[in-house]
Design an enzyme around this catalytic site. Structure first.
Site, PDB file in Angstrom:
ATOM      1  N   CYS A  87       0.827  -1.209   0.000  1.00 52.74           N
ATOM      2  CA  CYS A  87       0.000   0.000   0.000  1.00 52.74           C
ATOM      3  C   CYS A  87       0.861   1.259   0.000  1.00 52.74           C
ATOM      4  CB  CYS A  87      -0.917  -0.019   1.223  1.00 52.74           C
ATOM      5  SG  CYS A  87      -1.976   1.440   1.370  1.00 52.74           S
ATOM      6  N   CYS A  90       1.054   4.655   3.591  1.00 53.69           N
ATOM      7  CA  CYS A  90       2.121   4.941   4.564  1.00 53.69           C
ATOM      8  C   CYS A  90       3.463   4.523   3.962  1.00 53.69           C
ATOM      9  CB  CYS A  90       1.899   4.166   5.861  1.00 53.69           C
ATOM     10  SG  CYS A  90       0.408   4.597   6.775  1.00 53.69           S
ATOM     11  N   GLN A 273      -8.693  19.521   8.312  1.00 53.76           N
ATOM     12  CA  GLN A 273      -7.479  18.793   8.654  1.00 53.76           C
ATOM     13  C   GLN A 273      -7.815  17.341   8.974  1.00 53.76           C
ATOM     14  OE1 GLN A 273      -4.497  19.802   8.298  1.00 53.76           O
ATOM     15  NE2 GLN A 273      -4.576  22.038   8.289  1.00 53.76           N
ATOM     16  N   ASN A 307     -10.991  27.904  10.351  1.00 52.38           N
ATOM     17  CA  ASN A 307     -10.286  27.084  11.340  1.00 52.38           C
ATOM     18  C   ASN A 307      -9.393  27.909  12.263  1.00 52.38           C
ATOM     19  OD1 ASN A 307      -9.674  24.269  12.219  1.00 52.38           O
ATOM     20  ND2 ASN A 307      -7.607  24.778  11.565  1.00 52.38           N
ATOM     21  N   GLU A 323     -10.149  33.648   1.317  1.00 48.89           N
ATOM     22  CA  GLU A 323     -10.153  32.265   0.828  1.00 48.89           C
ATOM     23  C   GLU A 323     -10.529  32.254  -0.647  1.00 48.89           C
ATOM     24  OE1 GLU A 323     -10.292  28.469  -0.085  1.00 48.89           O
ATOM     25  OE2 GLU A 323      -9.474  29.131   1.848  1.00 48.89           O
ATOM     26  N   ASP A 350      -8.471  35.099  -5.299  1.00 48.21           N
ATOM     27  CA  ASP A 350      -7.445  34.202  -5.812  1.00 48.21           C
ATOM     28  C   ASP A 350      -6.099  34.728  -5.327  1.00 48.21           C
ATOM     29  OD1 ASP A 350      -5.661  32.637  -7.149  1.00 48.21           O
ATOM     30  OD2 ASP A 350      -6.254  33.267  -9.163  1.00 48.21           O
ATOM     31  N   ASP A 371      -2.040  29.889   5.913  1.00 49.71           N
ATOM     32  CA  ASP A 371      -2.017  28.428   5.909  1.00 49.71           C
ATOM     33  C   ASP A 371      -2.348  27.937   4.502  1.00 49.71           C
ATOM     34  OD1 ASP A 371      -2.085  25.742   6.527  1.00 49.71           O
ATOM     35  OD2 ASP A 371      -4.053  25.817   7.496  1.00 49.71           O
ATOM     36  N   CYS A 397       2.010  22.757   4.920  1.00 44.90           N
ATOM     37  CA  CYS A 397       2.013  21.301   4.717  1.00 44.90           C
ATOM     38  C   CYS A 397       3.091  20.894   3.719  1.00 44.90           C
ATOM     39  CB  CYS A 397       0.642  20.818   4.257  1.00 44.90           C
ATOM     40  SG  CYS A 397       0.077  21.565   2.710  1.00 44.90           S
TER      41      CYS A 397
END
Length: 439
Positions: A87, A90, A273, A307, A323, A350, A371, A397
């Site tokens: 898989c 992970c 999240q 958030n 956003e 944008d 973020d 991220c």
């Protein structure tokens, strides 16, 4: 008779090599060298002698598939998932959690110093939580097997687009994992199996919500089967058509999650999240680092459904959230109303384009939080510098784009004061991080 030169055909046999792994990158992927070339190899650890097959051979580097660990490292452990070898979900279960975090932290520092040309401070303690059953969101791949004439459900195979069929997943929230087998059984009863795309499962506080991608128009019999399945499992079910339209097929509740005493509603297709407890810790740390007071006006870029915006609004004089997705802007406004927050405003924009002429962009701000998604926020960083806020908190991220974007702040007169990692995605190569900049 003249003899014409015919070049020999290149061998199509994959090259097989043996080498020693020297280090891990920030994805927990092994790095070694063979004949002077860097080799990236998943599943291998520093100090290990490995045999591998070249997958993708470039001029300066190559990717290889692990075939045999000749000399295992002392810190290699047995994976806890039966599907781990195949898989692609992970990629670091062969490594303990502390070692995973150390590799990611070292990679984060290296990216800042090598790519960003920024000296990293001593890292903050890692924000950690449960490492199993932590995912409240997942996307299941669905594929019709023409040979077996059945529908298979699972995740993509490692280094491939093929599908690995699974019965359950130990990093998913247990109710989501338990839904996989009955979902497969239901889908195999549909007449329109060939028109299925993927299924997104979301664990809300009220229950499970499923968004099923269907590229055709399911007939009434298939719709009835899906509704019966949703009722029997106690879940809400939505269909997403090829044109991205979302249709509620069986809806009982308004999904939401709790955050710092607030209730944030969301809808199918909204970003939330994947790790609820780490999200709680992340928001708390961001607010503490930003240090907003009742005198401060705060700008929250890439705000989603609120958030960070809504918890910030309880500390600051005013917060403006921006956003790019209009539906999420509407959801953020509704979340402000449902939580009795009247000092937050939201705008659609944008943020990869020119924002100079926008009304909110001409306002003054004391603090900025951003973020962004994986591509980062390079296009808006220059404007952040022009706003001249006292402090900037950047949640990321993707450490590569974080290091790149940080250069703009540093060149604009800001100092990197704090930097830390959040273990949002244990056992994977994904790295969430947070940075604080001050003038």
């Amino acid at each position: 008779m003249a003899q014409f030169f015919k070049p020999q055909k290149k061998s199509t046999q994959p090259q097989r090599i043996e080498f020693t792994v020297d280090s891990l990158d920030h994805h927990c992927v092994g790095i070694g060298r063979h004949q002077g070339k860097a080799i990236f190899i998943e599943g291998a650890l520093p100090g290990e002698q490995v045999k591998a097959r070249i997958l993708d051979d470039k001029k300066q580097y190559a990717h290889a598939a692990l075939q045999q660990v000749v000399t295992p490292a002392a810190n290699r452990i047995a994976p806890f998932c039966n599907h781990y070898r195949e898989c692609g979900g992970c990629n670091a279960q062969h490594l303990g959690e502390a070692d995973q975090q150390a590799a990611k932290e070292a990679g984060l520092v290296s990216l800042f110093e090598r790519l960003g040309q920024i000296k990293a401070p001593v890292l903050e303690p890692v924000l950690t939580g449960e490492s199993r059953a932590y995912r409240r969101v997942c996307r299941l791949a669905i594929k019709f097997d023409k040979n077996g004439r059945c529908t298979r459900v699972g995740f993509r195979r490692r280094q491939s687009n093929d599908l690995v069929e699974i019965e359950g997943c130990p990093v998913l929230a247990e109710p989501l994992s338990a839904l996989i087998a009955p979902l497969r059984e239901c889908l195999n009863r549909l007449k329109s199996q060939r028109e299925l795309g993927h299924a997104e499962l979301i664990q809300a506080e009220q229950g499970i919500m499923m968004l099923l991608r269907h590229t055709g128009r399911p007939n009434e019999a298939d719709r009835a089967l899906l509704v019966a399945f949703a009722k029997s499992q106690g879940i809400d079910l939505y269909l997403q058509a090829a044109d991205e339209r979302i249709e509620p097929l069986h809806q009982v509740f308004q999904p939401s999650y709790s955050l710092d005493g607030l209730s944030l509603a969301f809808a199918p297709g909204d970003f939330i999240q994947v790790n609820g407890p780490i999200n709680q810790s992340m928001v708390a740390q961001a607010l503490a680092w930003l240090g907003a007071s009742k005198d401060d006006k705060v700008l929250d870029l890439f705000c989603g459904i609120g958030n960070f915006t809504l918890p910030l609004a309880r500390q600051a004089r005013e917060v403006v959230g921006v956003e790019g997705d209009l539906a999420m802007v509407a959801r953020a406004e509704e979340n402000a109303r449902r939580n009795g927050i009247d000092n937050a405003r939201f705008y659609k924009a944008d943020l990869s384009g020119d924002i100079v002429g926008m009304s909110w962009a001409r306002e003054g701000f004391d603090l900025v939080l951003l973020d962004p998604a994986r591509p980062g926020a390079l296009e808006v960083m220059g404007h952040v510098v022009k706003l001249s806020p006292k402090r900037v908190v950047y949640v990321s991220c993707n450490p590569v784009t974080l290091a790149r974007d940080s250069q703009v702040l540093v060149k604009g007169g800001y100092r990197l004061v704090r930097l830390g990692m959040l273990d949002m995605f244990p056992h994977t190569g994904h790295l969430e991080s947070m940075a604080l900049f001050e003038q």
